[in-house]
Design a protein around this motif. Structure first.
Motif, PDB file in Angstrom:
ATOM      1  N   VAL A 177       0.821  -1.208   0.000  1.00 42.92           N
ATOM      2  CA  VAL A 177       0.000   0.000   0.000  1.00 42.92           C
ATOM      3  C   VAL A 177       0.856   1.259   0.000  1.00 42.92           C
ATOM      4  CG1 VAL A 177      -1.807   1.261   1.237  1.00 42.92           C
ATOM      5  CG2 VAL A 177      -1.800  -1.248   1.264  1.00 42.92           C
ATOM      6  N   PHE A 178       1.933   1.282   0.792  1.00 44.24           N
ATOM      7  CA  PHE A 178       2.678   2.512   1.036  1.00 44.24           C
ATOM      8  C   PHE A 178       4.042   2.578   0.346  1.00 44.24           C
ATOM      9  CE2 PHE A 178      -0.042   2.101   4.844  1.00 44.24           C
ATOM     10  CZ  PHE A 178      -0.707   3.307   4.775  1.00 44.24           C
ATOM     11  N   SER A 179       4.541   1.472  -0.192  1.00 49.34           N
ATOM     12  CA  SER A 179       5.927   1.455  -0.665  1.00 49.34           C
ATOM     13  C   SER A 179       6.175   2.367  -1.852  1.00 49.34           C
ATOM     14  CB  SER A 179       6.333   0.023  -1.029  1.00 49.34           C
ATOM     15  OG  SER A 179       5.461  -0.517  -2.002  1.00 49.34           O
ATOM     16  N   ILE A 180       5.138   2.804  -2.523  1.00 47.72           N
ATOM     17  CA  ILE A 180       5.319   3.697  -3.665  1.00 47.72           C
ATOM     18  C   ILE A 180       5.705   5.104  -3.216  1.00 47.72           C
ATOM     19  CG2 ILE A 180       2.953   4.531  -3.794  1.00 47.72           C
ATOM     20  CD1 ILE A 180       5.213   3.516  -6.750  1.00 47.72           C
ATOM     21  N   SER A 181       5.541   5.385  -1.924  1.00 48.92           N
ATOM     22  CA  SER A 181       5.778   6.735  -1.412  1.00 48.92           C
ATOM     23  C   SER A 181       7.255   6.963  -1.098  1.00 48.92           C
ATOM     24  CB  SER A 181       4.941   6.969  -0.149  1.00 48.92           C
ATOM     25  OG  SER A 181       5.326   8.143   0.505  1.00 48.92           O
ATOM     26  N   ALA A 182       7.745   8.146  -1.435  1.00 53.17           N
ATOM     27  CA  ALA A 182       9.118   8.512  -1.086  1.00 53.17           C
ATOM     28  C   ALA A 182       9.276   8.649   0.427  1.00 53.17           C
ATOM     29  CB  ALA A 182       9.487   9.827  -1.763  1.00 53.17           C
ATOM     30  N   THR A 183       8.216   9.078   1.110  1.00 52.29           N
ATOM     31  CA  THR A 183       8.251   9.188   2.573  1.00 52.29           C
ATOM     32  C   THR A 183       8.504   7.827   3.204  1.00 52.29           C
ATOM     33  OG1 THR A 183       6.677  11.015   2.452  1.00 52.29           O
ATOM     34  CG2 THR A 183       6.977   9.968   4.603  1.00 52.29           C
TER      35      THR A 183
END
Length: 801
Positions: free
Chosen positions: A266-272
């Motif tokens: 879900v979140f791994s695409i985010s640079a954060t």
């Protein structure tokens, strides 16, 4: 309920019977009754390996709160199976070890095994829940059960401190996680992890995406002891060694890693996500290994080493998320970091579990864990020394053990990330492998300290509480098995490649798998003359130099200000909270009910009025209001006059009579509103009440007039006006706002047909509110029995006199 649900709940069920078994069979160690359960569960989960390795998943749903979308959904895939095997497998070995470690006569074993079973069931619930709310429930149960286990020796001040510290920090993280889960639900409308993953586009496009990400990271970092929340883990070492071997090496501290791995799609695409996890993980790796070197207690060394190793796995998950940015499977060089994270997760459980047990054996057989008092134990404890060599060298990343393989993959992942053409990683990204390399040097140093300062060097019998000797065979079985796995997985990592690692990779990064594709993991010792090989050689060379010269450079630790530490910050924060709460309590808790009512009424009044007008909820609509007749007006005036008379009466008799007038006037209202049964009830109650008042006051002394000057209290007047205004406005708004049809129409239409009664009030009391009425009658019966008992007791006492 499926078998999988029963498996998750079985530790909780057995926990109910442990105290009975402890009392009934005191001659038998309670651990023998607990041991079969994790062993059976481990065998049960091994049956899933074949199907999961082929890409199959298993879902079993059970309704819990379906109206809110909360179900107890048990889900088995590669990631869940890997953790389930760790939880039950390591759990079996820990319980076997604890049977010989904990005395059946000196320890409260029933409490210990109840807490341990609660923790085991909670961890299984965390890793096998598909619903985020059920996952959160088990998540908090792990915090509670670990609090009980850490504080098992509750009479020790350090145990109390460590248990409370771990509870406060992990529960804070748990609340952050709950907030993140709620935000995910707001974005997707579901608590199901599988459904959330299938709605990635909805999540990533929402303005709540980053807040949810940060809150979930807080939950994971606190649970997995990441910097700066790592400070609870060293103090948790006050728990018995079996607890440390189980919670702090293989299970609880890896719950945060599991959470990030599970939500990575879900979140791994985010640079954060990439930067936060990578950087925090590497900082934790370095600081944990650097701090471990200065520890004098063996469990202290292992505590900081665990922090360091967890940071290493975290950084691999962060760096491995780079693979998602390159939407292809073949030749995706960033996947090696995720592979290393999964592989090291297994390796760490084996070598760290064995090392904790070694430390427990040393403490058990010598009476101390202080390395300044130890040394020369190799000749007394050859088997334990061999286990320590295997576990310590694997932790240091030396061949031919499994830790060497995953450490090499760790270096490979850090080197590969510098090749990214995103986030300017080709420039400043070089810092990642440098920090990883420096942290690995100190890892080598503390591993050598753990092994050689304990088992080699000068033997100091005068500093030991006991004469050292080899541990009993039963205590050696578990660490020998774990050490054997260290060697086996080192020489034959292919045993894990297709069975556990590849299915787990498919769970962490499913988006890279096209239809018919699968991950191909190949782990081997020799990769040629690569940067990773030279990094390893550098770790060994510099590690040996630092270990040999530790007395010269270790003074660097004294240069750090002792007051400027995170632990001191925590202590000062807790003291500040305690002082602040004490000051608030002394200010508010005056002992006078009027002061409490003043605070309560003020808060409620302001809150309700602000809500009423901020939400535009105030409304006045009198079109459906019945007209006020002459009789109602007269009765209202009489009731108000009687109320005022009660307050201003100069004698008790006048006050009682005026109070009775209020009740009788109310009964007349019931007559006017065509409720004769309520009027009759009110008349009976009022008559009894007035009679009881008169009877009680008959025995009191005469009412004496005293001149008391009552000061005008402006705050009391303001609060009274506030409450009166609030209640009036709420009443008007409630009467004027009809959001749905009144329930009274339901009673009118169904009283006769469904309940067979013509008197609607009786039907409501007996049928529609049957349980409510039953409980009211029960309360009256209990009160009557109590009064009867007191009367009988008084009569008996008078007869005796």
């Amino acid at each position: 309920m499926s078998w999988l649900h029963l498996v998750i709940l079985s530790p909780f069920l057995l926990a109910f019977f442990v105290p009975l078994l402890y009392r009934k069979f005191q001659r038998i160690h309670t651990g023998w009754f607990v041991l079969p359960l994790p062993l059976v569960l481990f065998i049960y989960f091994t049956q899933y390996i074949s199907g999961v390795s082929k890409g199959e998943t298993y879902l079993h749903s059970m309704k819990w709160i379906p109206s809110l979308g909360i179900n107890f959904d048990a889900y088995v895939d590669g990631l869940g199976l890997l953790f389930s095997l760790l939880i039950t497998g390591i759990g079996t070995l820990v319980i076997l070890y604890s049977i010989y470690y904990l005395s059946k006569t000196k320890e409260a074993l029933h409490s210990f095994y109840v807490y341990l079973l609660l923790f085991m069931g909670s961890m299984l619930g965390v890793v096998l829940s598909d619903n985020l709310m059920s996952l959160y429930s088990f998540w908090e149960l792990t915090s509670l059960s670990s609090f009980l286990l850490i504080g098992y020796w509750y009479k020790r001040e350090k145990s109390q401190y460590g248990a409370l510290k771990s509870m406060l920090i992990t529960v804070f993280g748990g609340l952050s996680l709950l907030a993140g889960i709620v935000l995910l639900y707001v974005m997707t409308g579901t608590f199901s992890i599988r459904e959330i993953i299938s709605n990635i586009d909805v999540v990533t496009s929402s303005h709540l995406f980053i807040p949810a990400l940060v809150l979930i990271l807080l939950g994971a970092f606190t649970k997995s002891a990441q910097f700066p929340f790592h400070i609870w883990l060293p103090d948790a070492m006050e728990a018995p060694t079996p607890v440390s071997a189980y919670l702090h090496s293989a299970t609880m501290v890896k719950a945060g890693i599991y959470l990030l791995a599970r939500l990575s799609p879900v979140f791994s695409i985010s640079a954060t996500w990439f930067f936060t996890i990578s950087i925090i993980g590497l900082i934790t790796l370095f600081w944990g290994s650097f701090s471990a070197v200065k520890q004098q207690d063996l469990k202290g060394i292992l505590a900081f080493s665990t922090i360091s190793q967890l940071g290493m796995i975290m950084s691999l998950i962060g760096v491995g998320s780079a693979a998602i940015h390159y939407n292809f499977l073949d030749d995706n060089i960033y996947l090696v970091a995720l592979t290393a994270a999964v592989f090291h997760l297994i390796n760490h459980a084996t070598f760290k579990g064995s090392l904790f047990m070694v430390v427990g054996i040393v403490d058990h057989e010598t009476g101390t864990r202080d390395i300044r008092k130890l040394g020369g134990l190799m000749s007394f404890m050859p088997v334990t020394f061999t286990i320590a060599i295997i576990g310590g060298f694997s932790m240091a990343g030396l061949p031919p053990f499994n830790g060497f393989l995953s450490k090499e993959m760790f270096f490979t992942g850090m080197v590969n990330v510098t090749k990214m053409d995103m986030y300017s990683m080709q420039t400043w990204g070089i810092l990642l492998p440098i920090i990883a390399w420096l942290g690995s040097i100190f890892t080598f140093v503390y591993s050598m300290i753990l092994v050689f300062k304990t088992f080699t060097g000068k033997y100091q019998p005068e500093k030991l509480e006991k004469k050292p000797h080899e541990a009993p065979v039963g205590m050696l079985i578990s660490p020998v098995i774990l050490a054997s796995l260290v060697v086996i997985f080192g020489f034959a990592p292919n045993l894990l490649e297709s069975t556990l690692i590849e299915p787990t990779m498919a769970s962490i990064a499913p988006s890279l798998l096209a239809e018919g594709k699968e991950y191909q993991v190949h782990i081997k010792f020799w990769h040629g003359f690569t940067p990773e090989l030279f990094m390893t050689l550098g770790v060994i060379i510099f590690g040996i130099l630092l270990f040999m010269t530790i007395q010269k450079w270790s003074k660097i630790y004294t240069r750090f200000p002792s007051s400027l530490t995170l632990n001191n910050g925590y202590n000062y924060g807790i003291k500040g909270i305690e002082k602040g709460s004490t000051r608030i309590m002394k200010t508010l808790m005056t002992g006078f009910i009027r002061d409490y009512l003043l605070i309560i009424f003020t808060f409620i009044g302001i809150l309700l009025l602000v809500t009423l007008f901020s939400q535009n909820a105030f409304a006045i609509d009198l079109k459906d209001t019945a007209s006020i007749g002459v009789y109602e007006a007269i009765l209202a005036v009489v009731m108000v006059a009687a109320t005022i008379t009660t307050l201003l009466a100069k004698s008790r008799l006048t006050a009682i009579i005026s109070l009775g007038v209020v009740g009788y006037t109310l009964s007349l209202f019931f007559v006017l509103f065509r409720a004769p049964d309520l009027a009759l009830t009110q008349l009976v109650i009022e008559t009894v009440s007035v009679s009881l008042f008169l009877l009680c006051f008959y025995y009191l002394p005469e009412f004496r007039k005293r001149k008391v000057r009552v000061k005008f209290q402006l705050p009391n007047l303001l609060v009274a006006l506030l409450v009166g205004t609030t209640v009036t406005l709420l009443g008007i708004s409630a009467n004027s706002t009809k959001l749905f049809e009144s329930i009274s129409y339901y009673f009118i239409e169904n009283s006769y047909e469904k309940a067979g009664g013509e008197n609607m009030v009786n039907v409501i009391l007996v049928d529609f509110r049957g349980f409510d009425t039953l409980f009211e009658i029960t309360v009256l019966c209990i009160a009557a029995l109590a009064i009867y008992g007191m009367i009988r007791l008084r009569l008996t006492k008078e007869e005796e006199e």
